[in-house]
Write a protein that holds these residues in place. Structure first.
Motif, PDB file in Angstrom:
ATOM      1  N   MET A   1      89.159  55.003  31.646  1.00 36.54           N
ATOM      2  CA  MET A   1      88.324  54.149  30.791  1.00 36.54           C
ATOM      3  C   MET A   1      88.884  54.166  29.372  1.00 36.54           C
ATOM      4  N   TYR A   2      89.184  52.989  28.849  1.00 35.69           N
ATOM      5  CA  TYR A   2      89.701  52.871  27.491  1.00 35.69           C
ATOM      6  C   TYR A   2      88.545  52.712  26.498  1.00 35.69           C
ATOM      7  N   ASP A   3      88.756  53.229  25.303  1.00 31.99           N
ATOM      8  CA  ASP A   3      87.789  52.982  24.233  1.00 31.99           C
ATOM      9  C   ASP A   3      87.839  51.522  23.810  1.00 31.99           C
ATOM     10  N   GLY A   4      89.018  50.927  23.861  1.00 37.63           N
ATOM     11  CA  GLY A   4      89.165  49.527  23.491  1.00 37.63           C
ATOM     12  C   GLY A   4      90.334  48.897  24.220  1.00 37.63           C
ATOM     13  N   ILE A   5      90.155  47.646  24.620  1.00 37.67           N
ATOM     14  CA  ILE A   5      91.234  46.873  25.244  1.00 37.67           C
ATOM     15  C   ILE A   5      91.462  45.641  24.391  1.00 37.67           C
ATOM     16  N   ILE A   6      92.704  45.446  23.984  1.00 39.08           N
ATOM     17  CA  ILE A   6      93.068  44.285  23.168  1.00 39.08           C
ATOM     18  C   ILE A   6      93.833  43.316  24.044  1.00 39.08           C
ATOM     19  N   VAL A   7      93.400  42.065  24.087  1.00 37.23           N
ATOM     20  CA  VAL A   7      94.081  41.026  24.851  1.00 37.23           C
ATOM     21  C   VAL A   7      94.836  40.140  23.873  1.00 37.23           C
ATOM     22  N   GLY A   8      96.157  40.234  23.898  1.00 35.16           N
ATOM     23  CA  GLY A   8      96.992  39.441  22.997  1.00 35.16           C
ATOM     24  C   GLY A   8      97.848  40.323  22.118  1.00 35.16           C
ATOM     25  N   GLY A   9      99.160  40.202  22.269  1.00 36.11           N
ATOM     26  CA  GLY A   9     100.089  41.072  21.552  1.00 36.11           C
ATOM     27  C   GLY A   9     100.781  40.415  20.383  1.00 36.11           C
ATOM     28  N   GLY A  10     100.062  39.553  19.671  1.00 38.53           N
ATOM     29  CA  GLY A  10     100.577  39.007  18.418  1.00 38.53           C
ATOM     30  C   GLY A  10     100.229  39.945  17.272  1.00 38.53           C
ATOM     31  N   PRO A  11     100.395  39.485  16.025  1.00 38.95           N
ATOM     32  CA  PRO A  11     100.134  40.365  14.887  1.00 38.95           C
ATOM     33  C   PRO A  11      98.690  40.859  14.823  1.00 38.95           C
ATOM     34  N   ALA A  12      97.722  39.986  15.152  1.00 35.27           N
ATOM     35  CA  ALA A  12      96.313  40.405  15.104  1.00 35.27           C
ATOM     36  C   ALA A  12      96.034  41.470  16.152  1.00 35.27           C
ATOM     37  N   GLY A  13      96.513  41.247  17.358  1.00 29.64           N
ATOM     38  CA  GLY A  13      96.285  42.205  18.428  1.00 29.64           C
ATOM     39  C   GLY A  13      96.980  43.524  18.180  1.00 29.64           C
ATOM     40  N   MET A  14      98.222  43.466  17.729  1.00 28.16           N
ATOM     41  CA  MET A  14      98.953  44.708  17.451  1.00 28.16           C
ATOM     42  C   MET A  14      98.274  45.513  16.356  1.00 28.16           C
ATOM     43  N   MET A  15      97.834  44.829  15.294  1.00 30.89           N
ATOM     44  CA  MET A  15      97.199  45.553  14.199  1.00 30.89           C
ATOM     45  C   MET A  15      95.861  46.135  14.625  1.00 30.89           C
ATOM     46  N   ALA A  16      95.105  45.409  15.453  1.00 30.96           N
ATOM     47  CA  ALA A  16      93.838  45.943  15.959  1.00 30.96           C
ATOM     48  C   ALA A  16      94.087  47.201  16.785  1.00 30.96           C
ATOM     49  N   ALA A  17      95.099  47.166  17.640  1.00 28.79           N
ATOM     50  CA  ALA A  17      95.413  48.318  18.491  1.00 28.79           C
ATOM     51  C   ALA A  17      95.864  49.513  17.664  1.00 28.79           C
ATOM     52  N   ILE A  18      96.753  49.283  16.715  1.00 29.02           N
ATOM     53  CA  ILE A  18      97.260  50.369  15.867  1.00 29.02           C
ATOM     54  C   ILE A  18      96.130  51.024  15.089  1.00 29.02           C
ATOM     55  N   THR A  19      95.285  50.191  14.492  1.00 31.91           N
ATOM     56  CA  THR A  19      94.228  50.724  13.625  1.00 31.91           C
ATOM     57  C   THR A  19      93.212  51.520  14.430  1.00 31.91           C
ATOM     58  N   ALA A  20      92.791  50.983  15.571  1.00 27.88           N
ATOM     59  CA  ALA A  20      91.831  51.716  16.408  1.00 27.88           C
ATOM     60  C   ALA A  20      92.426  53.031  16.899  1.00 27.88           C
ATOM     61  N   ALA A  21      93.690  53.011  17.299  1.00 23.43           N
ATOM     62  CA  ALA A  21      94.344  54.216  17.807  1.00 23.43           C
ATOM     63  C   ALA A  21      94.550  55.259  16.721  1.00 23.43           C
ATOM     64  N   THR A  22      94.646  54.831  15.471  1.00 25.14           N
ATOM     65  CA  THR A  22      94.786  55.763  14.348  1.00 25.14           C
ATOM     66  C   THR A  22      93.588  56.711  14.278  1.00 25.14           C
ATOM     67  N   TYR A  23      92.446  56.243  14.761  1.00 28.93           N
ATOM     68  CA  TYR A  23      91.235  57.065  14.769  1.00 28.93           C
ATOM     69  C   TYR A  23      91.152  57.948  16.016  1.00 28.93           C
ATOM     70  N   GLY A  24      92.197  57.937  16.818  1.00 26.19           N
ATOM     71  CA  GLY A  24      92.203  58.778  18.011  1.00 26.19           C
ATOM     72  C   GLY A  24      91.616  58.111  19.241  1.00 26.19           C
ATOM     73  N   LYS A  25      91.341  56.831  19.166  1.00 26.02           N
ATOM     74  CA  LYS A  25      90.785  56.121  20.307  1.00 26.02           C
ATOM     75  C   LYS A  25      91.864  55.825  21.348  1.00 26.02           C
ATOM     76  N   ARG A  26      91.456  55.791  22.586  1.00 26.41           N
ATOM     77  CA  ARG A  26      92.376  55.441  23.678  1.00 26.41           C
ATOM     78  C   ARG A  26      92.361  53.920  23.817  1.00 26.41           C
ATOM     79  N   ILE A  27      93.518  53.312  23.570  1.00 18.48           N
ATOM     80  CA  ILE A  27      93.608  51.857  23.452  1.00 18.48           C
ATOM     81  C   ILE A  27      94.652  51.297  24.410  1.00 18.48           C
ATOM     82  N   ALA A  28      94.332  50.156  25.010  1.00 17.45           N
ATOM     83  CA  ALA A  28      95.293  49.396  25.825  1.00 17.45           C
ATOM     84  C   ALA A  28      95.525  48.044  25.169  1.00 17.45           C
ATOM     85  N   LEU A  29      96.762  47.603  25.185  1.00 13.74           N
ATOM     86  CA  LEU A  29      97.138  46.295  24.637  1.00 13.74           C
ATOM     87  C   LEU A  29      97.798  45.491  25.740  1.00 13.74           C
ATOM     88  N   ILE A  30      97.210  44.340  26.052  1.00 13.26           N
ATOM     89  CA  ILE A  30      97.717  43.479  27.124  1.00 13.26           C
ATOM     90  C   ILE A  30      98.408  42.265  26.514  1.00 13.26           C
TER      91      ILE A  30
END
Length: 418
Positions: A1-30
């Motif tokens: 189970m991921y804390d967050g799943i980001i759909v879309g690997g453009g700049p918005a999606g990448m930045m959302a994934a990086i920022t959430a993961a900085t807090y120690g969250k388990r994140i998936a980027l599709i």
């Protein structure tokens, strides 16, 4: 189970994934493409105009729509200055060019993408590349994303799927369709930052094709000749009409005008800092320097010869008239055309050819401090999928990164029971 799943690997999606993961969250980027940031790789002719070096207030004032205030919180937290600091601190030196546009010194978009990719890997974001989302089922407690590689489960979901421009990069409108299914309001989408089609004889003949004009004004006029909107920037004449920054920036206003009229009236001002009378007088003064030249040859300092040929034709002045014979009324006619060169717009290039998609997820649905959908808990929308866009010049990349950061921060700081 991921804390967050980001759909879309453009700049918005990448930045959302990086920022959430900085807090120690388990994140998936599709990402459906085999690599991240495909559209980002193409922007700015492959140089990627990453942001625009303006203050938050100036940035919002320079946006074409009235909903720019929605961005105030996001830009205060992660605006142009923070974006520049982010990349320079990660070994990507930047430079500021005309109109406050910011590029990597290397002129390589790949350097920016690689910096983001390094952060994704260092923060242990799970990347699912070449992965197609087939469906998303949403409850308050769990988000189930079915993909061609199997299902993924997450507590929170970020839709960063872009608009419908440049569909070959993966921007297929998926986010809009899914939002409709969820009962989330979506405003009509339309092409923005797109070339303009024109019907003038010089377009049909291609006599002016390929000509470029620096720092000109392009105006959109109403039925009475009053200015509806104008843009000052560079312009390119093409085989179908006009392009370049000035045309791209005006195109969305032309699009909306053409919904009410068969054609739209544009005019090109080649000398925006010269009044007509002063320009006409300079033409008369200038002829004394070249008394033996023909008018066409003597006017080369006022524009490319092909353009001046069309100007003289439209002014009904023989191009081979000796410059010394130029009359005051003729000088005034030439000056008027250099300030009010008429262009008849008959359309704009459609969404697949546009740099940006206008319209999108209605901002009334979104909390500007988190990018979370107000009535779909744990669902966030970021980047171009939102009803937010800017002109060319780093505005849209800034919007993508800022909204992605805010959503990632919200997920990162959340002790979500979802």
């Amino acid at each position: 189970m991921y804390d967050g799943i980001i759909v879309g690997g453009g700049p918005a999606g990448m930045m959302a994934a990086i920022t959430a993961a900085t807090y120690g969250k388990r994140i998936a980027l599709i990402e459906q493409n085999p690599e991240l940031g495909r559209k980002m790789r193409l922007t700015g002719g492959g140089r990627c105009n990453i942001t625009n070096n303006k203050t938050v207030h100036d940035f919002i004032d320079h946006l074409p729509t009235r909903n720019g205030r929605f961005l105030y919180h996001a830009l205060q937290v992660f605006g142009p200055r923070q974006i520049m600091d982010y990349f320079t601190s990660r070994g990507v030196p930047l430079k500021v060019e005309d109109h406050d546009r910011v590029f990597p010194v290397s002129n390589r978009s790949l350097d920016l993408i690689m910096a983001l990719e390094r952060d994704l890997k260092s923060r242990r974001v799970d990347l699912f590349l070449a992965t197609r989302v087939e469906s998303i089922s949403n409850t308050d407690s769990i988000k189930t994303i079915k993909t061609n590689r199997g299902p993924l489960l997450g507590k929170q979901l970020v839709i960063a799927t872009g608009g419908q421009s440049y569909p070959h990069t993966g921007s297929t409108g998926f986010g809009y369709h899914w939002a409709h299914q969820q009962g989330i309001a979506v405003t009509p989408v339309y092409p923005a930052e797109t070339p303009i089609l024109a019907s003038n004889a010089w377009v049909q003949s291609k006599d002016l094709q390929g000509l470029t004009f620096k720092d000109v004004i392009l105006r959109l006029l109403d039925d009475k000749g009053a200015v509806i909107k104008q843009q000052r920037h560079d312009l390119i004449i093409t085989h179908f009409g006009i392009s370049g920054p000035a045309a791209l920036m005006l195109s969305q206003f032309v699009y909306h005008d053409l919904k009410q009229h068969d054609t739209a009236s544009l005019e090109l001002d080649v000398f925006p800092d010269y009044p007509v009378d002063l320009l006409a007088q300079e033409l008369l003064d200038h002829k004394r320097s070249y008394p033996q030249k023909t008018l066409l040859n003597g006017l080369d300092r006022y524009g490319p010869k092909r353009f001046m040929q069309v100007v003289l034709e439209e002014a009904a002045i023989p191009p081979h008239l000796p410059f010394a014979h130029l009359r005051k009324t003729q000088a005034q006619a030439i000056a008027h055309l250099l300030k009010h060169f008429s262009i008849t717009a008959i359309g704009v290039k459609p969404l697949p050819y546009a740099f940006v998609t206008g319209g999108g997820i209605d901002l009334k649905e979104i909390d500007p401090k988190t990018m979370e959908c107000k009535r779909k808990k744990g669902v966030f929308f970021v980047g171009e999928v939102l009803d937010l866009h800017g002109y060319t010049g780093g505005y849209n990349m800034t919007i993508a990164l800022a909204t992605g950061y805010i959503a990632g921060q919200a997920i990162g700081q959340s002790d979500s029971p979802y």
